[in-house]
Design a protein around this motif. Structure first.
Motif, PDB file in Angstrom:
ATOM      1  N   ILE A 144      46.171  66.233   9.604  1.00 31.76           N
ATOM      2  CA  ILE A 144      45.382  65.607   8.549  1.00 31.76           C
ATOM      3  C   ILE A 144      44.044  66.319   8.390  1.00 31.76           C
ATOM      4  O   ILE A 144      43.642  66.683   7.286  1.00 31.76           O
ATOM      5  CB  ILE A 144      45.159  64.113   8.845  1.00 31.76           C
ATOM      6  N   THR A 145      43.344  66.513   9.494  1.00 30.50           N
ATOM      7  CA  THR A 145      42.028  67.149   9.421  1.00 30.50           C
ATOM      8  C   THR A 145      42.123  68.604   8.988  1.00 30.50           C
ATOM      9  O   THR A 145      41.193  69.133   8.383  1.00 30.50           O
ATOM     10  CB  THR A 145      41.315  67.058  10.783  1.00 30.50           C
ATOM     11  N   PHE A 146      43.238  69.255   9.271  1.00 31.08           N
ATOM     12  CA  PHE A 146      43.409  70.652   8.873  1.00 31.08           C
ATOM     13  C   PHE A 146      43.712  70.777   7.384  1.00 31.08           C
ATOM     14  O   PHE A 146      43.153  71.635   6.686  1.00 31.08           O
ATOM     15  CB  PHE A 146      44.524  71.306   9.688  1.00 31.08           C
ATOM     16  N   ALA A 147      44.596  69.918   6.862  1.00 31.40           N
ATOM     17  CA  ALA A 147      45.077  70.091   5.487  1.00 31.40           C
ATOM     18  C   ALA A 147      44.174  69.449   4.448  1.00 31.40           C
ATOM     19  O   ALA A 147      44.067  69.948   3.317  1.00 31.40           O
ATOM     20  CB  ALA A 147      46.492  69.515   5.360  1.00 31.40           C
ATOM     21  N   ALA A 148      43.501  68.364   4.788  1.00 34.75           N
ATOM     22  CA  ALA A 148      42.720  67.630   3.789  1.00 34.75           C
ATOM     23  C   ALA A 148      41.533  68.451   3.304  1.00 34.75           C
ATOM     24  O   ALA A 148      40.872  69.137   4.080  1.00 34.75           O
ATOM     25  CB  ALA A 148      42.238  66.311   4.374  1.00 34.75           C
TER      26      ALA A 148
END
Length: 209
Positions: free
Chosen positions: A151-155
């Protein structure tokens, strides 16, 4: 007129307001409830609310394949301009895995791909773990996102919500809410303070004095 689409997951509150498995406007359900509560006053608002370009679906089980297919259809047929998904962790990925983090990662990547292909923003909520409950100030952090790696990588942008009066009823900040912009790929991070109107279920700008 461009519209907006909302997919609800396993939220029990969502299921009470829109139980049909077919696409419909949110306004029909809302108008019916308001009419029952407020009679003629709400009835006068029915045409205005029913014309709102908002489509809602709250399936009992949501798969990524179903979400993709119906989102494409709504963009093509109704010009939907924004997709909102309630609960990343509630979506079943195209391929099941023994590792929960891998499944959530697949869903997140598929949502980002869908946003690029349809050229619309996708807004999705995520569950938190219980780490904030262990902190003295109970402020959420990026690592508190459940299965947070993907989540933190893609958002592109991540907002974390905090309300002091959710924990301390007598706080002087009752009625306020802080949105922590914990990640912003195109800009700075910051804290945005808003007013929380719980009786309407909404956040509004603070009054400027």
């Amino acid at each position: 007129m461009p519209g907006h689409t909302c997919f609800g997951g396993q939220d029990p509150h969502a299921s009470t307001t829109a139980t049909s498995s077919q696409w419909s406007t949110l306004t029909v359900t809302v108008a019916a409830a308001l009419q029952a509560q407020n009679g003629n006053q709400a009835a006068r608002r029915v045409p205005e609310v029913s014309a709102a370009p908002l489509h809602v679906k709250t399936p009992g089980r949501l798969t990524m394949a179903t979400l993709e297919a119906e989102a494409r259809e709504l963009v093509d047929e109704h010009g939907v301009a924004l997709l909102a998904v309630d609960g990343i962790q509630d979506i079943r990925p195209a391929k099941r895995s023994d590792l929960r983090e891998r499944e959530v990662g697949d869903v997140v990547r598929d949502l980002k791909t869908l946003a690029r292909e349809l050229n619309i923003p996708v807004v999705a909520t995520s569950h938190l773990n219980r780490n904030p409950e262990q902190r003295y100030n109970r402020l959420p952090m990026l690592d508190d996102l459940r299965e947070s790696g993907a989540i933190t990588f893609a958002a592109d942008t991540i907002l974390l919500l905090h309300r002091e009066d959710a924990y301390e009823k007598d706080t002087p900040r009752a009625g306020e809410a802080d949105f922590y912009v914990a990640k912003h790929r195109q800009g700075p991070t910051c804290v945005i303070t808003t007013a929380f109107q719980g009786h309407y279920g909404r956040f509004v700008d603070m009054m400027q004095t």
